[in-house]
Motif scaffolding. Sequence first.
Motif, mmCIF file in Angstrom:
data_model
loop_
_atom_site.group_PDB
_atom_site.id
_atom_site.type_symbol
_atom_site.label_atom_id
_atom_site.label_comp_id
_atom_site.label_asym_id
_atom_site.label_seq_id
_atom_site.Cartn_x
_atom_site.Cartn_y
_atom_site.Cartn_z
ATOM 1 N N PHE A 136 0.836 -1.205 0.000
ATOM 2 C CA PHE A 136 0.000 0.000 0.000
ATOM 3 C C PHE A 136 0.871 1.254 0.000
ATOM 4 C CE2 PHE A 136 -3.202 -3.042 1.299
ATOM 5 C CZ PHE A 136 -4.340 -2.565 0.682
ATOM 6 N N LEU A 137 1.973 1.206 0.755
ATOM 7 C CA LEU A 137 2.906 2.322 0.733
ATOM 8 C C LEU A 137 3.480 2.526 -0.663
ATOM 9 C CD1 LEU A 137 4.921 1.838 4.054
ATOM 10 C CD2 LEU A 137 3.679 3.897 3.395
ATOM 11 N N MET A 138 3.848 1.442 -1.315
ATOM 12 C CA MET A 138 4.430 1.532 -2.652
ATOM 13 C C MET A 138 3.418 2.091 -3.654
ATOM 14 S SD MET A 138 7.634 0.436 -2.759
ATOM 15 C CE MET A 138 7.984 -0.312 -4.345
ATOM 16 N N ALA B 88 7.733 18.264 -2.541
ATOM 17 C CA ALA B 88 7.383 17.339 -1.461
ATOM 18 C C ALA B 88 6.795 16.049 -2.011
ATOM 19 C CB ALA B 88 6.395 18.003 -0.501
ATOM 20 N N MET B 89 5.944 16.154 -3.042
ATOM 21 C CA MET B 89 5.392 14.958 -3.673
ATOM 22 C C MET B 89 6.500 14.041 -4.177
ATOM 23 S SD MET B 89 2.086 15.758 -6.035
ATOM 24 C CE MET B 89 0.443 15.867 -5.357
ATOM 25 N N LEU B 90 7.469 14.630 -4.892
ATOM 26 C CA LEU B 90 8.549 13.827 -5.475
ATOM 27 C C LEU B 90 9.462 13.271 -4.389
ATOM 28 C CD1 LEU B 90 9.413 16.112 -8.524
ATOM 29 C CD2 LEU B 90 8.267 13.893 -8.589
ATOM 30 N N GLY C 91 11.111 8.622 -1.864
ATOM 31 C CA GLY C 91 11.611 8.001 -0.639
ATOM 32 C C GLY C 91 10.880 6.716 -0.315
ATOM 33 N N ILE C 92 9.581 6.712 -0.538
ATOM 34 C CA ILE C 92 8.789 5.499 -0.300
ATOM 35 C C ILE C 92 9.207 4.387 -1.261
ATOM 36 C CG2 ILE C 92 6.462 4.524 -0.507
ATOM 37 C CD1 ILE C 92 5.452 7.279 0.521
ATOM 38 N N LEU C 93 9.431 4.746 -2.532
ATOM 39 C CA LEU C 93 9.831 3.739 -3.520
ATOM 40 C C LEU C 93 11.219 3.176 -3.208
ATOM 41 C CD1 LEU C 93 8.584 5.373 -6.857
ATOM 42 C CD2 LEU C 93 7.463 3.617 -5.487
ATOM 43 N N ALA D 223 18.023 12.647 -4.335
ATOM 44 C CA ALA D 223 18.106 11.372 -5.049
ATOM 45 C C ALA D 223 16.732 10.693 -5.091
ATOM 46 C CB ALA D 223 19.131 10.462 -4.377
ATOM 47 N N SER D 224 16.006 10.748 -3.976
ATOM 48 C CA SER D 224 14.661 10.173 -3.924
ATOM 49 C C SER D 224 13.729 10.885 -4.891
ATOM 50 C CB SER D 224 14.102 10.269 -2.499
ATOM 51 O OG SER D 224 14.902 9.547 -1.589
ATOM 52 N N ALA D 225 13.826 12.220 -4.930
ATOM 53 C CA ALA D 225 12.989 13.005 -5.838
ATOM 54 C C ALA D 225 13.295 12.670 -7.293
ATOM 55 C CB ALA D 225 13.183 14.494 -5.581
#
Length: 319
Positions: free
Chosen positions: A97-99, A236-238, A243-245, A287-289
């Motif tokens: 669900f997080l992914m 923030a979205m990115l 980060g979640i991915l 990097a996460s973004a």
Amino acid sequence: MPGGLVALLDDVAVIAKATAASVDDITVAASRAGAKTAGVVIDDAAVTPSYVTGLSPARELPIIWNITKGSFKNKLLILLPGAILLSEFLPQAIIFFLMMGGLYLSYEGAEKVLEKLGGEKHGKTLEDPIRDPAEFEKQRVAGAIRTDLILSAEIMAIVLSELDLDIWWQRGLALALVAIVVTIVVYGTVAIIVKLDDIGLHLAEKRSQFAQRFGRGLVAFVPKLLIALSFIGTIAMLWVGGGILVHGTHELGLHGLYDAAHGLEYAVKSTTGALGGVLGWATYAAASALVALVVGAVIVFVLHKVFKMGHGPGEAEAH
């Protein structure tokens, strides 16, 4: 008899202490877990003002109140029971669900970036003529509540993954506490933001020269604030989605993205001295973004170019 009464009072005292300890544990756990949702909360607060942009000032607060009520329903009546059941009977599914939420946030963020760079806009926008203001307002509220449902689901999933509480009702109370606080903070902040220009106009009519200057400055500042919030919301979205991915793929046994992102973080942190902590975190966030931007752009291409899918009515007004 006195001995029995004393024993009963002792039992009550023990129960009261245990309850107080549980409440304290829940509050601490909720605050710790809630801090992890900062990025999604920023995005929620940044995105929402756009849903009242271009509408009558008299309708701004009623619209925000309707969205707030929808947000409470999303969190407390839909997501909270589902989160408790999931954590109790299928906790291993939380990561998926997080992914899914991470993919959605990456898609939304990448779509906004591509549109800012001149890409095709999807769905109805503020530039389109509004023929029926009441219907348009209704669509806006519905679109905002749908967006809130996704962001709220992400908040609840993040909180749930961070909670270290073994009893289901304690997890439920912690989730409810975070849900209530986040909703009040987000939409209370949004209400203040969208009325800042009205406050400025009111001050500009005062006799005091200082009040007039401050009021005019406030009116001039609000459009810049909304633009900045839109930018911050996209970042923030990115950041959160990526980060979640990155974390999710690591949890699922795919360590490449996680190792690369943290490798960059540690390299920067170890070579920048006193600012290492901040710059290291910023590097990991960047990097996460970037991961989110790439993944989101692929999703945008597949949905809009391959399957020719766009936003439904009311979902794209904020673009």
